[in-house]
Enzyme design. Structure first.
Site, mmCIF file in Angstrom:
data_model
loop_
_atom_site.group_PDB
_atom_site.id
_atom_site.type_symbol
_atom_site.label_atom_id
_atom_site.label_comp_id
_atom_site.label_asym_id
_atom_site.label_seq_id
_atom_site.Cartn_x
_atom_site.Cartn_y
_atom_site.Cartn_z
ATOM 1 N N MET A 1 0.847 -1.202 0.000
ATOM 2 C CA MET A 1 0.000 0.000 0.000
ATOM 3 C C MET A 1 0.880 1.249 0.000
ATOM 4 S SD MET A 1 -3.476 -0.900 2.005
ATOM 5 C CE MET A 1 -2.894 -0.708 3.673
ATOM 6 N N TYR B 1 4.204 3.811 0.881
ATOM 7 C CA TYR B 1 4.947 4.305 2.040
ATOM 8 C C TYR B 1 5.917 3.211 2.507
ATOM 9 C CZ TYR B 1 5.932 7.940 5.353
ATOM 10 O OH TYR B 1 6.564 8.946 6.038
ATOM 11 N N HIS C 1 9.489 -3.790 3.223
ATOM 12 C CA HIS C 1 9.066 -3.980 1.828
ATOM 13 C C HIS C 1 10.291 -4.211 0.936
ATOM 14 C CE1 HIS C 1 5.664 -1.307 3.308
ATOM 15 N NE2 HIS C 1 5.008 -2.340 2.828
ATOM 16 N N GLY D 1 4.880 -10.091 3.812
ATOM 17 C CA GLY D 1 5.617 -10.076 5.069
ATOM 18 C C GLY D 1 4.873 -10.871 6.145
ATOM 19 N N GLN D 2 5.651 -11.511 6.992
ATOM 20 C CA GLN D 2 5.060 -12.294 8.102
ATOM 21 C C GLN D 2 4.355 -11.404 9.122
ATOM 22 O OE1 GLN D 2 7.712 -15.089 10.246
ATOM 23 N NE2 GLN D 2 6.430 -14.637 12.053
ATOM 24 N N LYS D 3 4.676 -10.110 9.104
ATOM 25 C CA LYS D 3 4.071 -9.185 10.070
ATOM 26 C C LYS D 3 2.545 -9.301 10.058
ATOM 27 C CE LYS D 3 3.526 -5.037 12.115
ATOM 28 N NZ LYS D 3 2.553 -4.355 11.293
ATOM 29 N N ASP D 4 1.967 -9.438 8.847
ATOM 30 C CA ASP D 4 0.512 -9.625 8.735
ATOM 31 C C ASP D 4 0.251 -11.125 8.614
ATOM 32 O OD1 ASP D 4 -0.591 -6.824 8.561
ATOM 33 O OD2 ASP D 4 0.936 -6.757 7.007
ATOM 34 N N SER E 1 6.626 -1.054 10.129
ATOM 35 C CA SER E 1 5.275 -0.883 9.609
ATOM 36 C C SER E 1 5.149 0.542 9.096
ATOM 37 C CB SER E 1 4.265 -1.107 10.743
ATOM 38 O OG SER E 1 3.017 -0.539 10.399
HETATM 39 O O1 PAF Z 1 -0.264 -5.902 3.451
HETATM 40 C C1 PAF Z 1 -0.659 -4.940 2.758
HETATM 41 O O2 PAF Z 1 0.033 -3.936 2.589
HETATM 42 C C2 PAF Z 1 -2.031 -4.999 2.119
HETATM 43 O O3 PAF Z 1 -2.941 -5.648 2.937
HETATM 44 C C3 PAF Z 1 -2.021 -5.624 0.712
HETATM 45 C C4 PAF Z 1 -1.599 -7.082 0.751
HETATM 46 C C5 PAF Z 1 -1.084 -4.837 -0.184
HETATM 47 C C6 PAF Z 1 -3.424 -5.560 0.107
HETATM 48 O O4 PAF Z 1 -3.882 -4.262 0.016
#
Ligand code: PAF
Length: 286
Positions: free
Chosen positions: A32, A34, A39, A149-152, A187
């Site tokens: 998303m 930023y 990333h 990422g494993q964070k989510d 994040s």
């Molecule tokens: O993890 C994120 O940044 C978002 O949930 C994703 C996977 C890009 C979907 O919008």
């Protein structure tokens, strides 16, 4: 080489089709924007294994609740482009909201049990939004693999489930969470934290480390692991807990007692001031 910036879905599809015809393997890194070092690590890893890496930047309104931070979500496309290039990425797909969700748009993807607990409880509709946008990003970029990422953590399970159920044939790679030198999980939302809140936020990783060391020492009783983590969190009254649990790493079920061979995930979420934080750590005997 400069970055190829693609904005329309049909252009993205034509480019990916042409690359595939040339026999190139394609990886997608959905974001998303930023971007931060976390990333960049996904892009670097994807570059190692694929000919073409397409980073996508799209702040997806469908995955934000009405009281969440869609409007104020941080944006800085120029900086993002510099980070993508430095990480070795050569393509970025940046569609507009209208391109992704034209007025006649009417399809969403809903995923079962794996999306209902944890984040699903506190952010109703969130995973429908994530699954829908990721499916659209995959349809646009046509990747062989995608990096998350494993964070989510729960998001990675939800996406794996969708890819399996819908026979998308995309290899989902999960890359370990990158942490700041303090230990704070990276994040895009960390930008909301004041210096004092950044210090307080370290309590999440202390709690997770405590849980992990109990497991490492042979404790498999879920409640006892969770209580020890909650005791640590209680040391930071500013942190308002939403959940703090130990669960099975693949299904997120919560048995009273884990077995020796279970893969376990420790998950924490809550608010520090106005900022919602999540973090997790996994344990596996292998
Ligand atoms: O993890 C994120 O940044 C978002 O949930 C994703 C996977 C890009 C979907 O919008």
């Amino acid at each position: 080489m400069s970055l190829n910036v693609i904005q329309s879905i049909s252009d993205m599809q034509s480019i990916s089709n042409a690359l595939r015809k040339e026999g190139k393997s394609i990886a997608c890194v959905p974001t998303m924007g930023y971007l931060h070092e976390g990333h960049a690590s996904l892009i670097r890893e994807a570059v190692k294994h694929h000919d073409i890496v397409i980073t996508t930047i799209f702040i997806n309104p469908l995955q934000f609740g009405p009281k969440e931070d869609f409007e104020r979500y941080p944006r800085d496309t120029e900086r993002d482009i510099a980070i993508i290039l430095a990480a070795g990425g050569k393509y970025v797909f940046i569609p507009s909201i209208y391109e992704m969700y034209p007025p006649e748009f009417q399809t969403t993807i809903s995923i079962g049990n794996i999306s209902k607990s944890f984040e699903g409880l506190y952010r109703p509709g969130h995973f429908e939004g994530v699954a829908t946008v990721v499916a659209k990003l995959f349809a646009a970029t046509k990747p062989d693999a995608a990096y998350f990422g494993q964070k989510d953590y729960q998001q990675t399970l939800v996406i794996k489930q969708m890819v399996k159920d819908l026979n998308m044939g995309i290899d989902i790679q999960v890359i370990p969470t990158l942490r700041e030198s303090s230990g704070l999980a990276m994040s895009s939302r960390n930008v909301y934290l004041s210096p004092k809140e950044k210090k307080s936020a370290l309590v999440l990783q202390s709690a997770l480390q405590t849980g992990l060391s109990l497991i490492r020492d042979g404790n498999r009783r879920r409640i006892s692991i969770e209580e020890s983590m909650k005791d640590i969190l209680a040391g930071c009254p500013e942190f308002e807990i939403q959940y703090c649990n130990a669960a099975l790493g693949d299904t997120l079920e919560m048995p009273d007692e884990f077995s020796e061979t279970d893969q376990i995930v420790l998950l924490i979420a809550g608010f520090l001031g106005k900022t919602r934080l999540i973090d997790n750590m996994t344990w596996s005997s292998k």
